[in-house]
Design an enzyme around this catalytic site. Structure first.
Site, mmCIF file in Angstrom:
data_model
loop_
_atom_site.group_PDB
_atom_site.id
_atom_site.type_symbol
_atom_site.label_atom_id
_atom_site.label_comp_id
_atom_site.label_asym_id
_atom_site.label_seq_id
_atom_site.Cartn_x
_atom_site.Cartn_y
_atom_site.Cartn_z
ATOM 1 N N CYS A 63 0.828 -1.215 0.129
ATOM 2 C CA CYS A 63 -0.161 -0.103 0.026
ATOM 3 C C CYS A 63 0.858 1.170 -0.033
ATOM 4 O O CYS A 63 1.892 1.321 0.798
ATOM 5 C CB CYS A 63 -0.780 0.151 1.264
ATOM 6 N N SER A 107 2.747 -4.148 3.232
ATOM 7 C CA SER A 107 3.750 -3.271 3.458
ATOM 8 C C SER A 107 2.986 -2.008 3.280
ATOM 9 O O SER A 107 2.153 -2.004 2.243
ATOM 10 C CB SER A 107 4.953 -3.532 2.375
ATOM 11 N N CYS A 108 3.369 -1.013 4.102
ATOM 12 C CA CYS A 108 2.620 0.352 3.681
ATOM 13 C C CYS A 108 3.624 1.547 3.586
ATOM 14 O O CYS A 108 4.610 1.615 4.546
ATOM 15 C CB CYS A 108 1.529 0.775 4.539
ATOM 16 N N VAL A 109 3.856 2.176 2.545
ATOM 17 C CA VAL A 109 4.901 3.230 2.430
ATOM 18 C C VAL A 109 4.199 4.683 2.161
ATOM 19 O O VAL A 109 2.923 4.628 1.335
ATOM 20 C CB VAL A 109 5.589 2.933 1.067
#
Length: 127
Positions: free
Chosen positions: A79, A106-108
């Site tokens: 995401c 994963s979230c960036v």
């Protein structure tokens, strides 16, 4: 290596660059990142992060279903958030789609996204 099957559906936005909506290979769907475009119009959905997250996830759902799978078989999401301050609000909507047995994720945050979207979501799903 197995031959890849290209996934394409009008229920998700058409690619806006040189890529496909998704590919199935070796029993897994690799879906291109989905931004909150309305498939019928190609326009960005109106509203803030919650509305945009919901549209992006509906686009993801359409691709997963076109591949013959469902959201319960998503094993990994990545995401991207334009503003990491939207993390909590994004998670509220995300949890509506992944209620049980949530995928790895994963979230960036803090990045520019295509068409100035507030979020983008890509997935890998078992088919």
């Amino acid at each position: 290596m197995s031959k890849a099957k290209i996934i394409s559906t009008p229920k998700a936005p058409a690619a806006i660059g040189p890529y496909v909506q998704g590919k199935v290979i070796n029993g897994f769907l690799f879906a291109s990142g989905q931004i909150p475009l309305v498939p019928e119009t190609g326009a960005m959905v109106a509203g803030g992060i919650k509305e945009q997250a919901r549209q992006a996830l509906n686009n993801v759902k359409a691709l997963v279903e076109e591949a013959g799978s469902d959201l319960s078989k998503v094993v990994k999401t990545t995401c991207f958030l334009k503003d990491i301050a939207d993390f909590a609000a994004f998670n509220e909507v995300y949890a509506e789609f992944f209620k049980e047995n949530a995928p790895a994720r994963s979230c960036v945050g803090g990045i520019d996204l295509p068409k100035n979207a507030l979020c983008e979501i890509e997935v890998i799903a078992e088919v």
